[in-house]
Each structure stands twice: as structure tokens, then as C-alpha cells.
Write a protein that holds these residues in place. Structure first.
Motif: not given
Ligand code: G3P
Ligand code: MG
Length: 249
Positions: A13, A15, A34, A37, A39, A242, A246
Motif C-alpha cells: 500500500y 500513499a 499518510g 492513516h 501507511f 487513504l 490502507r
């Protein structure tokens, strides 16, 4: 299936531009969003100012993402640093500065975040930008656990990056998958092919893996499409969404 593939110490994953749609692209504020969330890998675009400072910016012109006007290629860093790169997105980000590549390297390395550095040269500066990014990356990531993945649509930039810092992993970015993708990946000694998600099929993913390369796709903003590509075994998806797409907590 992945036994003979190059090492891929990266999250599946990624961003896109740091914070996807949630924050002004290619800024440190975006990266903090990012990271918040979940990432652990970001993609961002890097180019040279007129006085050879590496900065994060997508477009050739500053108009869309700042309160300035005109080509970035004509502006020295001191001028770019005066512009507001956040207000176009929302009032919450007004005044957000343009980050240097060096600042973003420090932020990502300090926080254990991996990088896909997209070399996005100003027109005519392909080779010098590829070389500058590669040399800076070698220095900025010295001693870091995970080397940045360098990618570009500009093959001249990839060639220059390879020459300057052959040890850094590279990906060939393509708008459309060319028939001779195997030859091109070999030519720049790449570890991966980064494709438009519209071109992603199970057959292509299998063929790229069978040829001994990784494959990632941009920009995947539909959660169902993301799930499908991940089920097919894709190595990475770049997303602007995002909140919906995620890493699992
Ligand atoms: O690197 C993947 C993706 O960012 C390529 O397209 O235009 O968003 O830089 P673009
Ligand atoms: Mg990009």
C-alpha cells in the motif's frame, strides 16, 4: 511464486504523493497525514529548481499547486520557498511550504517510512535530474534500513540514475505497457515495472513475475479494484484514497 524475484522490502500500500486526496500533494503535511492513516510507504515526485535544489513537485508549472505562476524550471529555490503550496487544497493547509527532497528524506527515514521517489524532470533536464536524485538519495539514505525505489517515465533519467548510483533499486514507469517491456526493464537494470492500473491483468502480473520483476500500479482509487489487484498478487498499489484503501491495522 516470488522465490526468484528481486527483494521487495516495500509495503503493498503506497500513499500517492504522500497524502493522496486528503492533504496538499508532495508536502510534509501530506506525509504526516499518510503516516496517520497507517501507511509505511509514500510515492512523491522530485525535480530540480533552476539553481539545482531538489524539491517535491508534480507539474512543470507551479500554478495548480501553489499561489505562484509559471514554470518551476525558471525559479530558484529561494523563490519557490516563498510560495504557498497548501492553500489551494484547503484553508487548513494554507502556508504549507514546498519541501526539499532532503527534508522529506529526513522525515521518512526518521519515521521508518519507505519511499518511491518518482524522478519528474523539468523538460530538457532529464539526465541531470536523474543523476542528481540518485546521488542525493545515496547520501540521504546512507545507513537506512530500506533504500528508496527510484522510478521515472523519463528513460533518460533512469539511465542517468543507474549510472550515478547503480546500487539503488529502480522501476520503469509507463503510461502504456510497451510490447518490449522486458528489454526496457533489462536495459535500466530495474527491479519493477510501475504501470497504469487500467492495464493491470492477472496475465500481465504473472508475466512480469515470470520474467523476474516486481509490478506495481497507479493510481488505484476503487477499493474493489485494489482488492482484485492484490488478490492477483500485485506487489504494490499507489492510492489517493487513504481512508478506504490502507494497510490493515
Ligand atoms: O509514480 C506513480 C504515479 O505517481 C505516476 O503518475 O502523474 O501521478 O506522477 P503521476
Ligand atoms: Mg508521481
Amino acid at each position: 511464486m516470488t522465490a526468484n524475484l528481486p527483494s521487495w522490502p516495500y509495503s503493498r500500500y503506497i500513499a500517492h504523493r504522500g497524502g493522496g486526496r486528503l492533504a496538499p500533494e508532495n508536502t510534509l503535511a501530506a506525509m504526516r497525514v499518510g503516516a496517520a492513516h497507517g501507511f509505511t510507504m509514500f510515492e512523491y515526485d522530485v525535480k530540480l529548481s533552476s539553481d539545482n535544489v531538489l524539491v517535491l513537485m508534480h507539474d512543470d508549472d507551479v500554478d495548480r499547486t501553489s499561489n505562484g505562476q509559471g514554470p518551476a524550471a525558471a525559479k530558484p529555490y529561494a523563490e519557490l520557498a516563498q510560495l504557498d503550496f497548501g492553500g489551494w487544497h484547503s484553508a487548513a493547509y494554507a502556508g504549507e511550504p514546498l519541501p526539499t527532497f532532503a527534508a522529506v528524506a529526513r522525515y521518512t527515514v526518521a519515521n521508518g517510512i519507505a519511499s518511491n521517489v518518482e524522478i519528474k524532470p523539468c523538460p530538457g533536464r532529464e539526465a541531470e535530474t536523474g543523476r542528481a536524485v540518485a546521488l542525493a538519495a545515496r547520501q540521504l539514505w546512507q545507513g537506512a534500513d530500506t533504500a528508496p525505489l527510484l522510478s521515472s517515465f523519463a528513460e533518460e533519467a533512469l539511465a542517468a540514475a543507474r549510472k550515478a548510483a547503480p546500487e539503488l533499486p529502480r522501476a520503469l514507469l509507463v503510461e502504456k505497457v510497451p510490447a518490449d517491456w522486458r528489454e526496457r526493464l533489462a536495459k535500466y537494470d530495474c527491479v519493477a515495472l510501475n504501470i497504469n492500473q487500467k492495464d493491470a491483468t492477472r496475465e500481465l502480473i504473472d508475466a512480469v513475475h515470470a520474467a523476474g520483476y516486481r509490478i506495481a500500479a497507479w493510481t488505484v482509487n476503487d477499493p474493489e479494484r485494489a482488492r482484485l489487484l492484490l488478490d492477483w498478487g500485485i506487489d504494490g498499489i499507489f492510492t489517493d484514497e487513504l481512508a478506504a484503501i490502507r494497510p490493515a491495522a
